[in-house]
Write a protein that holds these residues in place. Structure first.
Motif: not given
Lengths: 285, 285
Positions: B147-155
């Motif tokens: 939700v808060r985009e704390l990690a990149p999508p692939e991770e």
């Protein structure tokens, strides 16, 4: 003395190890300071449970809002069957599990033995807002350590001072340290061990080594007496609790905890945000 | 289904996330499977408490005598105010503290962030004989993480598989994994947050950030749906518990735990010593 009205005189005073204290003078059958019987005691324990739980919640609240560093550490020491487990279950069991930090210290592992005896203890010191309970503790290192000669005499000597220094640090960090020895008679222990052997649902609580330890009871009493002589400080007092009556021992330990918390004069912490502003934000959400 | 007689149909079946599950279809007001009202529910919870405590003691006994590796892990996830704390206090509070291993996962520390997201989780896996409770968990890393985009999508993608693999390992090590999401409505949450702002003894439970999170609720619902789609395995099932009624949510989680323990078919462990021989030794001591 706490808000509980059922103590005839303050067990905190009665049970505290003071100058000239002699373990041999303590009657394990006593219910010093409490006039009631078992049925009264169990009722009092239920009343105390609510007070203890409320006080702990307030302590916890202050640690979370306001950074209050205060905490409590209850150290439990005793011979086998004296009732440490019952204290954890029946006294601490009334407190929200989120507010209790329990550490049981068994025989040290190989890794633990490579470090100073306080190494594994320091890792389990309770956090702010918590009631920590040590089920056995650093005192094993001067109890079984002395009785079974697990360390040379000069190392044992060093440990008493190291313990006093460690506990002074805890107090300086905001910890109320309450050290309890549950005291049972040899006959009572025999009965309790016999019960564990008689009941298949209790077999798992018995270990043949318990009898080996029992045979060393007189030497343990000596080792405890030295512990009291050397480490009963005003910072971190010892209490010897007559424990032949389980109901009494539980009530007495509960009282020591309540007393420690009430002495902090706790109240609910003030909000560290603007309450009206947040109400408006919430209404709009 | 467990020994408790008060469920009309098995909540284990009713609440488990299966194929085609849609979070939006769940009514947070429901008390699925339980016909009684709040007063009945509170009475049932007391009855269940005793069953749960007894079962846990047997699990613990088997870990201590007989090296039974089995344990239970309850994973609790929810939006703020949904009642995780109440589950810990009112369901786990009935179990002997010596049998409960509670881990609350907050915002990761700098040190934790230097490691894989499962590093801090692995350290808190319950020991044999225990009921472990994760108050928040590795799922935060694919919930707030998404939700808060704390990690990149692939991770994020990698994490779902890593979680399934991790939980499969837990199961292979003898852990029964029960994953619970407590589901409340936006209106109910608003009321509960308002109560925290209205009552000075609850102010410490409120954080202005709770409203920020609340505003993101629709995105959290999406993130939860993906979690269910990707990680509801037969090894480690998810249960979505309608939680607008606190009494129902507590009862349902209690039942899941009882059910898991009863499914183990526990009995008291056999003594690993000669009972008669030890009785003779004790008599002579």
């Amino acid at each position: 003395m706490g808000k509980e009205s059922f103590w005839a005189s303050d067990p905190n005073e009665l049970l505290r190890v003071g100058k000239g204290f002699t373990l041999a003078d303590i009657d394990p059958d006593s219910h010093a300071g409490y006039d009631g019987d078992k049925a009264d005691g169990e009722k009092s324990l239920v009343e105390g449970a609510e007070i203890l739980a409320d006080q702990q919640e307030m302590l916890f609240a202050n640690s979370r809002m306001g950074d209050d560093p205060r905490r409590v550490l209850l150290v439990l020491q005793a011979m086998d069957t004296a009732g440490k487990g019952g204290i954890v279950k029946h006294v601490m069991g009334a407190v929200d599990p989120q507010g209790v930090q329990l550490a049981a210290f068994k025989k040290p592992t190989a890794e633990e033995l490579e470090h100073d005896f306080l190494w594994r203890i320091r890792k389990q010191v309770p956090e702010a807002g918590m009631i920590g309970v040590f089920d056995r503790s650093h005192y094993e290192d001067v109890l079984i350590g002395r009785v079974r000669e697990l360390a040379p005499p000069e190392e044992l000597e060093r440990r008493y001072d190291a313990i006093n220094e460690f506990e002074r640090e805890l107090v300086e960090d905001g910890t109320t340290v309450i050290k309890v020895m549950l005291h049972i008679s040899a006959d009572e222990q025999k009965e309790r061990l016999a019960e564990r052997l008689d009941r298949p649902d209790k077999h798992w609580k018995f270990n043949p080594g318990d009898i080996d330890e029992r045979l060393l009871a007189p030497r343990y009493q000596e080792a405890y007496q030295i512990v009291f002589d050397r480490t009963a400080t005003s910072d971190a007092p010892w209490y010897v609790i007559p424990a032949n009556r389980k109901w009494y021992a539980r009530l007495a330990v509960q009282h020591l905890l309540i007393d420690a918390l009430e002495a902090m004069g706790l109240d609910w912490p003030k909000a560290d945000y603007d309450v009206e502003e947040q109400k408006a934000r919430l209404a709009a959400s």
